[in-house]
Design a protein around this motif. Structure first.
Motif, mmCIF file in Angstrom:
data_model
loop_
_atom_site.group_PDB
_atom_site.id
_atom_site.type_symbol
_atom_site.label_atom_id
_atom_site.label_comp_id
_atom_site.label_asym_id
_atom_site.label_seq_id
_atom_site.Cartn_x
_atom_site.Cartn_y
_atom_site.Cartn_z
ATOM 1 N N ARG A 448 76.933 32.231 43.653
ATOM 2 C CA ARG A 448 76.874 30.925 44.337
ATOM 3 C C ARG A 448 78.165 30.140 44.126
ATOM 4 N NH1 ARG A 448 74.692 26.053 42.222
ATOM 5 N NH2 ARG A 448 74.193 24.529 43.860
ATOM 6 N N LEU A 449 78.697 30.194 42.907
ATOM 7 C CA LEU A 449 79.924 29.457 42.604
ATOM 8 C C LEU A 449 81.138 30.100 43.271
ATOM 9 C CD1 LEU A 449 81.147 27.134 40.976
ATOM 10 C CD2 LEU A 449 81.330 28.677 39.025
ATOM 11 N N THR A 450 81.234 31.427 43.198
ATOM 12 C CA THR A 450 82.391 32.104 43.810
ATOM 13 C C THR A 450 82.379 31.983 45.336
ATOM 14 O OG1 THR A 450 81.144 34.164 43.688
ATOM 15 C CG2 THR A 450 82.704 33.725 41.923
ATOM 16 N N ASP A 451 81.215 31.917 45.948
ATOM 17 C CA ASP A 451 81.150 31.704 47.396
ATOM 18 C C ASP A 451 81.720 30.335 47.769
ATOM 19 O OD1 ASP A 451 80.088 34.164 47.873
ATOM 20 O OD2 ASP A 451 78.014 33.486 48.004
ATOM 21 N N SER A 452 81.427 29.326 46.938
ATOM 22 C CA SER A 452 81.958 27.991 47.209
ATOM 23 C C SER A 452 83.477 27.969 47.042
ATOM 24 C CB SER A 452 81.318 26.961 46.273
ATOM 25 O OG SER A 452 79.922 26.910 46.461
ATOM 26 N N ILE A 453 83.983 28.693 46.053
ATOM 27 C CA ILE A 453 85.438 28.751 45.850
ATOM 28 C C ILE A 453 86.107 29.476 47.021
ATOM 29 C CG2 ILE A 453 87.249 29.672 44.359
ATOM 30 C CD1 ILE A 453 85.318 29.340 42.013
ATOM 31 N N ALA A 454 85.513 30.593 47.438
ATOM 32 C CA ALA A 454 86.087 31.333 48.573
ATOM 33 C C ALA A 454 86.068 30.503 49.850
ATOM 34 C CB ALA A 454 85.315 32.634 48.772
ATOM 35 N N TYR A 455 84.995 29.724 50.055
ATOM 36 C CA TYR A 455 84.915 28.874 51.248
ATOM 37 C C TYR A 455 86.003 27.792 51.215
ATOM 38 C CZ TYR A 455 82.915 25.727 54.753
ATOM 39 O OH TYR A 455 82.733 24.915 55.849
ATOM 40 N N TYR A 462 91.197 22.256 47.979
ATOM 41 C CA TYR A 462 91.227 22.409 46.522
ATOM 42 C C TYR A 462 89.790 22.407 46.000
ATOM 43 C CZ TYR A 462 96.219 21.322 46.730
ATOM 44 O OH TYR A 462 97.556 21.332 46.999
ATOM 45 N N CYS A 463 89.440 23.452 45.244
ATOM 46 C CA CYS A 463 88.117 23.501 44.609
ATOM 47 C C CYS A 463 88.311 23.202 43.123
ATOM 48 C CB CYS A 463 87.452 24.859 44.806
ATOM 49 S SG CYS A 463 85.755 24.914 44.195
ATOM 50 N N SER A 464 88.022 21.970 42.735
ATOM 51 C CA SER A 464 88.187 21.540 41.347
ATOM 52 C C SER A 464 86.842 21.597 40.639
ATOM 53 C CB SER A 464 88.735 20.111 41.294
ATOM 54 O OG SER A 464 89.954 20.026 41.993
ATOM 55 N N THR A 562 83.792 20.391 43.166
ATOM 56 C CA THR A 562 83.915 19.711 44.449
ATOM 57 C C THR A 562 85.063 20.340 45.225
ATOM 58 O OG1 THR A 562 84.197 17.553 45.502
ATOM 59 C CG2 THR A 562 85.488 17.975 43.518
ATOM 60 N N SER A 563 85.033 20.179 46.527
ATOM 61 C CA SER A 563 86.052 20.765 47.405
ATOM 62 C C SER A 563 86.640 19.654 48.278
ATOM 63 C CB SER A 563 85.440 21.863 48.276
ATOM 64 O OG SER A 563 86.385 22.412 49.148
ATOM 65 N N GLU A 564 87.958 19.423 48.129
ATOM 66 C CA GLU A 564 88.656 18.386 48.892
ATOM 67 C C GLU A 564 90.066 18.872 49.206
ATOM 68 O OE1 GLU A 564 87.676 15.635 50.190
ATOM 69 O OE2 GLU A 564 85.709 15.362 49.235
ATOM 70 N N LYS A 565 90.604 18.407 50.345
ATOM 71 C CA LYS A 565 91.983 18.742 50.685
ATOM 72 C C LYS A 565 92.976 17.938 49.854
ATOM 73 C CE LYS A 565 91.043 20.216 55.429
ATOM 74 N NZ LYS A 565 91.393 21.617 55.142
ATOM 75 N N ASN A 566 92.536 16.771 49.367
ATOM 76 C CA ASN A 566 93.373 15.941 48.513
ATOM 77 C C ASN A 566 92.958 16.152 47.056
ATOM 78 O OD1 ASN A 566 94.781 13.979 47.156
ATOM 79 N ND2 ASN A 566 94.291 12.337 48.593
ATOM 80 N N PRO A 567 93.821 16.709 46.220
ATOM 81 C CA PRO A 567 93.413 16.975 44.830
ATOM 82 C C PRO A 567 93.102 15.699 44.046
ATOM 83 C CG PRO A 567 95.768 17.338 45.114
ATOM 84 C CD PRO A 567 95.218 17.119 46.486
ATOM 85 N N HIS A 568 93.774 14.579 44.346
ATOM 86 C CA HIS A 568 93.480 13.330 43.650
ATOM 87 C C HIS A 568 92.083 12.834 43.977
ATOM 88 C CE1 HIS A 568 97.642 13.054 42.283
ATOM 89 N NE2 HIS A 568 98.034 13.341 43.530
#
Length: 587
Positions: A448-455, A462-464, A562-568
């Motif tokens: 479940r976690l690796t699928d979110s990172i791959a997505y 950025y997947c932080s 969380t997944s965001e295009k802005n790392p901040h």
């Protein structure tokens, strides 16, 4: 250093002992030095034996050094003599003496206490229980339940011990099949030796020497060696992976004596006996099984206490257990679990007669109706296993393993089956919690976690993530907070049952054959109990979440990501979630 030599027409025993200045891990030392390697090689070449005591013999005064085994014996002892090496825990300077006991009579091997110490006659076991058990007893109050459980336990124990017969120890299954004429020649030699020892005549001595030489030429070199080779080859051929005999033989060949460790007391001195170790472990764990100190949120604490003291709603009585249901749950338990202090196992319980099952069902129904958990079932025996890579002289480097009573686990399992439907129907536990959940595992959570990172990588985002583990999470569970959650979701009789289950619990630690005094458990879910995982999941089910972050839980391990295009922005989402968690944890 000393040397013992016993002679009766030839040397039959040689023992050399003392501080040989040789260390090797094969006889329990922490390290290996060159003299230890040389001594082990010489002992193996000369077919001698290394005899080391079970505990350290060197007690250093410097805190930088550790106790170790320096005093050992190198001996050649005939197989017809039994021997035992033990410590005398009376310090002589910085060394404690050891003693080597040699006896012609066989030494009784110490065994773990068990209800089955030989060949069990199960028919006699059931007959004894049927004769002693009484069904027409009163079970109307907690004292009646405690007395009934104590009586049932004693009946099962006495029936098991009285129905056990010791195996024939003279029956050696590994002996060689020596032919009749060879056994006759050995008998003649022994008679000739006895005759010569009585008479001391030269003719009797000559007859004895001729028989000895004949036996060496015709038997030892040919017959017995051939029989030994055949026996060894047959044993090698019989090893297989189906019954784990190959694994057992390999383990025995590679088995090495474990390194002897001892514990350091808070004042810097060493624990020299198992009793001192048990008491030190008990003192350490009694501090672990305590709730955290209050941070100062008195308003929240008062609201919890007011909720717990409020009146319970009226509810229909629970459905009673049946003997068939009790038998079904007994059969679901594995057979190789270590028993508690009453020594009753699933194997013994499966052999109970119908009368005992009916009596046990009567007791369990009384427990359910009175919402009472017997005091005998609240005592756990804790053994401690060293954690790999941790300093062995610190109590915190050991993992506690609780041994609970079988009937206590049976009662919990039957109650847990009842409340599982309530918990699942109301969706109490979060869908992100994969620990102790049916058809969920760490692999599923990792997928479940690796699928979110791959997505996230696919969308160029950025997947932080933040990964953390709660220290002593199971041992520090706050009982009022847990009971507050249980009171909201469970019927009153189940809530009162778990309230009685958590209160007034005690434990004792065991090291070797020594057991410490009892100590109280003031916090945490019972370690090793069947209901503890579900209770912990209920206790942590209301942890805060946010719309911008996701969670992956497995027991007390958590990943917030969380997944965001802005790392901040991703960092800010994680920090907001951590602030909410900090407030929840402080409460």
């Amino acid at each position: 250093m000393f040397r013992v030599q016993l002679i009766n027409e030839k040397v039959i025993l040689i023992a050399i002992g003392g501080d040989l200045n040789a260390k090797h891990q094969s006889w329990g030392c922490h390290t290996t030095n060159p003299k230890g390697r040389a001594l082990l090689k010489a002992v193996n070449n000369k077919q001698l034996s290394m005899l080391a005591p079970p505990n350290p013999t060197y007690w250093p005064s410097s805190p930088k050094k550790r106790p170790d085994i320096l005093d050992i014996f190198v001996a050649k002892i005939p197989p017809n003599l039994s021997h035992l090496v033990k410590n005398l825990l009376d310090p002589c300077s910085d060394h404690s003496p050891i003693i080597l006991c040699i006896d012609a009579s066989p030494r009784l091997q110490p065994s773990n206490p068990s209800l089955i110490n030989g060949i069990m006659n199960w028919e006699q076991f059931r007959d004894v229980i049927n004769q002693k058990i009484k069904l027409n007893i009163r079970l109307k109050c907690p004292k009646d339940i405690d007395d009934a459980i104590l009586n049932l336990t004693q009946i099962i124990q006495s029936a098991a011990w009285n129905s056990t017969t010791q195996p024939n120890k003279n029956n050696n299954h590994n002996h060689l099949s020596i032919p009749a004429h060879v056994r006759e020649l050995i008998t003649q030699k022994r008679r000739a030796r006895a005759r010569w020892q009585r008479s001391k005549l030269p003719s009797d001595k000559s007859t004895y020497n001729k028989l000895t030489s004949s036996l060496k030429r015709t038997i030892y070199r040919r017959v017995l060696q051939q029989l030994r080779n055949e026996s060894y080859n047959n044993w090698i051929s019989s090893l297989t992976t189906k019954d784990n005999s190959l694994w057992k033989a390999t383990r025995n060949c590679l088995k090495q004596k474990p390194t002897q460790t001892t514990l350091k007391k808070p004042d810097g001195t060493w624990c020299k006996s198992d009793k001192n170790k048990a008491e030190l472990f008990c003192s350490y764990l009694s501090e672990v099984f305590k709730p955290h100190q209050p941070i100062g949120n008195s308003t929240f604490t008062e609201s919890i206490e007011n909720c717990l003291t409020s009146a319970l709603p009226i509810y229909l009585a629970p459905k009673s257990f049946s003997p068939a249901e009790v038998l079904h749950f007994i059969n679901t338990f594995p057979l190789k679990k270590t028993p508690g202090i009453d020594l009753i196992t699933a194997d013994v319980t499966r052999q109970l007669p119908k009368t005992a099952l009916i009596h046990l069902t009567h007791i369990l129904n009384s427990i359910l109706m009175l919402s009472y958990f017997p005091i005998q079932w609240k005592i756990s025996l804790i053994i401690l296993i060293p954690k790999p890579g941790k300093p062995p002289d610190t109590p915190s480097s050991y993992r506690p393993i609780s041994l609970l009573l079988f009937f206590a686990k049976l009662c919990e399992k039957m109650i847990l089956k009842r409340i599982s439907k309530i918990i699942n129907d109301n969706q109490i536990i979060s869908h992100t919690q994969f620990g102790f959940q049916n058809k969920h595992s760490t692999i599923h959570q990792i997928h479940r976690l690796t699928d979110s990172i791959a997505y996230s990588l696919q969308n160029k985002s950025y997947c932080s993530a933040i990964l953390f583990d709660a220290a002593e999470a199971f041992d520090r569970v706050w009982h009022p907070g847990l009971l507050h959650e249980l009171k909201k979701i469970l019927p009153p009789f189940y809530y009162l049952f778990f309230k009685a289950h958590l209160e007034d619990r005690f434990f004792a630690t065991k090291v070797g054959s020594e057991i410490s005094n009892l100590a109280s458990i003031l916090a945490g879910v019972p370690q090793g109990a069947i209901s503890s995982p579900i209770l912990f999941n209920i206790y942590t089910a209301d942890q805060p979440t946010t719309s911008h972050t996701s969670i992956a839980d497995f027991a007390d391990d958590k990943v917030i990501y969380t997944s965001e295009k802005n790392p901040h922005l991703a960092k800010q989402h994680l920090q907001n979630h951590l602030n909410l968690l900090a407030d929840w944890y402080s409460k």
